[in-house]
Write a protein that holds these residues in place. Sequence first.
Motif, mmCIF file in Angstrom:
data_model
loop_
_atom_site.group_PDB
_atom_site.id
_atom_site.type_symbol
_atom_site.label_atom_id
_atom_site.label_comp_id
_atom_site.label_asym_id
_atom_site.label_seq_id
_atom_site.Cartn_x
_atom_site.Cartn_y
_atom_site.Cartn_z
ATOM 1 N N LEU A 102 0.792 -1.508 0.003
ATOM 2 C CA LEU A 102 -0.144 0.046 -0.157
ATOM 3 C C LEU A 102 0.736 1.514 0.019
ATOM 4 N N LEU A 103 2.150 1.122 0.190
ATOM 5 C CA LEU A 103 3.012 2.481 0.365
ATOM 6 C C LEU A 103 3.207 2.935 -1.102
ATOM 7 N N ASP A 104 3.144 2.154 -2.012
ATOM 8 C CA ASP A 104 3.367 2.316 -3.667
ATOM 9 C C ASP A 104 1.947 2.984 -4.202
ATOM 10 N N SER A 105 0.851 2.756 -3.416
ATOM 11 C CA SER A 105 -0.628 3.122 -3.664
ATOM 12 C C SER A 105 -0.650 4.805 -4.072
ATOM 13 N N PRO A 106 -1.693 5.123 -4.602
ATOM 14 C CA PRO A 106 -1.972 6.614 -4.854
ATOM 15 C C PRO A 106 -2.512 7.306 -3.682
ATOM 16 N N LEU A 107 -2.870 6.401 -2.560
ATOM 17 C CA LEU A 107 -3.159 7.046 -1.437
ATOM 18 C C LEU A 107 -1.971 7.793 -0.629
ATOM 19 N N PRO A 108 -2.228 9.232 -0.279
ATOM 20 C CA PRO A 108 -0.906 9.854 0.377
ATOM 21 C C PRO A 108 -0.451 8.897 1.473
ATOM 22 N N VAL A 109 0.614 9.122 1.808
ATOM 23 C CA VAL A 109 1.524 7.911 2.834
ATOM 24 C C VAL A 109 1.053 8.737 4.225
ATOM 25 N N ALA A 110 0.884 10.372 4.025
ATOM 26 C CA ALA A 110 0.296 10.870 5.496
ATOM 27 C C ALA A 110 -1.064 10.558 5.832
ATOM 28 N N THR A 111 -1.929 10.251 4.953
ATOM 29 C CA THR A 111 -3.169 9.822 5.026
ATOM 30 C C THR A 111 -3.183 8.352 5.488
ATOM 31 N N GLN A 112 -2.321 7.407 4.902
ATOM 32 C CA GLN A 112 -2.214 5.951 5.372
ATOM 33 C C GLN A 112 -1.657 6.090 7.168
ATOM 34 N N GLU A 113 -0.927 6.921 7.276
ATOM 35 C CA GLU A 113 -0.177 7.032 8.927
ATOM 36 C C GLU A 113 -1.540 7.512 9.555
ATOM 37 N N LEU A 114 -2.215 8.420 9.221
ATOM 38 C CA LEU A 114 -3.234 8.649 10.002
ATOM 39 C C LEU A 114 -4.199 7.950 10.316
ATOM 40 N N VAL A 115 -4.629 7.261 9.112
ATOM 41 C CA VAL A 115 -5.446 6.082 9.387
ATOM 42 C C VAL A 115 -4.935 5.018 10.270
ATOM 43 N N ARG A 116 -3.958 4.675 10.174
ATOM 44 C CA ARG A 116 -3.063 3.669 10.975
ATOM 45 C C ARG A 116 -3.134 4.125 12.599
ATOM 46 N N MET A 117 -2.744 5.332 12.859
ATOM 47 C CA MET A 117 -2.815 5.983 13.939
ATOM 48 C C MET A 117 -4.292 6.034 14.650
ATOM 49 N N ARG A 118 -5.198 6.386 13.989
ATOM 50 C CA ARG A 118 -6.697 6.340 14.386
ATOM 51 C C ARG A 118 -7.158 5.030 14.732
ATOM 52 N N ALA A 119 -7.048 4.044 13.686
ATOM 53 C CA ALA A 119 -7.593 2.848 14.093
ATOM 54 C C ALA A 119 -6.766 2.148 15.378
ATOM 55 N N SER A 120 -5.632 2.300 15.455
ATOM 56 C CA SER A 120 -4.889 1.789 16.739
ATOM 57 C C SER A 120 -5.310 2.478 17.904
ATOM 58 N N GLN A 121 -5.717 3.714 17.824
ATOM 59 C CA GLN A 121 -6.289 4.326 19.193
ATOM 60 C C GLN A 121 -7.732 3.725 19.335
ATOM 61 N N ILE A 122 -8.291 3.599 18.484
ATOM 62 C CA ILE A 122 -9.667 3.022 18.658
ATOM 63 C C ILE A 122 -9.538 1.460 19.340
ATOM 64 N N ASN A 123 -8.750 0.801 19.022
ATOM 65 C CA ASN A 123 -8.319 -0.844 19.040
ATOM 66 C C ASN A 123 -7.543 -0.832 20.136
ATOM 67 N N GLY A 124 -6.941 0.322 20.839
ATOM 68 C CA GLY A 124 -6.102 0.086 22.021
ATOM 69 C C GLY A 124 -4.868 -0.592 21.936
ATOM 70 N N CYS A 125 -4.440 -0.574 20.574
ATOM 71 C CA CYS A 125 -3.163 -1.177 20.116
ATOM 72 C C CYS A 125 -1.946 -0.188 20.398
ATOM 73 N N GLY A 126 -1.350 -0.315 21.608
ATOM 74 C CA GLY A 126 -0.050 0.571 21.813
ATOM 75 C C GLY A 126 1.175 0.196 21.033
ATOM 76 N N PHE A 127 1.110 -0.872 20.547
ATOM 77 C CA PHE A 127 2.395 -1.313 19.665
ATOM 78 C C PHE A 127 2.485 -0.539 18.495
#
Length: 152
Positions: free
Chosen positions: A23-48
């Motif tokens: 997905l890093l080579d996809s047309p979705l901006p990497v900044a957006t990908q990281e925001l998504v990863r952070m928000r889902a991880s917050q919701i799921n309580g995944c500290g790692f």
Amino acid sequence: MDYYDNPVTVNYLKHLVAAGRSLLDSPLPVATQELVRMRASQINGCGFCLDMHTKEAAEAGESQVRINLVATWREAKVYTEAERAALELTEQATRIADSSGVSDEAWAEAAKHYDADQLAALVSVIAVINAFNRMNAVVQQPAGDYRPGQFG
């Protein structure tokens, strides 16, 4: 459980990591990908994963303010409308069991900002990070020691 020592989970993680990297080579901006990863991880309580993705975002040049405000993105003025649409879709998809799924409104808003390939990448990023979050939460994977680029 140390899933880095178990041959079954090592094999599974190899494929899950490959899916995430694709997905890093996809047309979705990497900044957006990281925001998504952070928000889902917050919701799921995944500290790692939260440790990993906040550090990766900072390493990639994301501002500390944007990293710090992800949990309160609705009130923060530092995100674009496209990023807001991605974060809303992330929240609804991550909390899918709490409702009847992703709303037509959330999907339509995301579709206003992202083309078909970007939407495909967005849905895929959400799916992959949720898989990682659940695996880490189940085994209570410790957080805090991640170094940017640690996994290559």
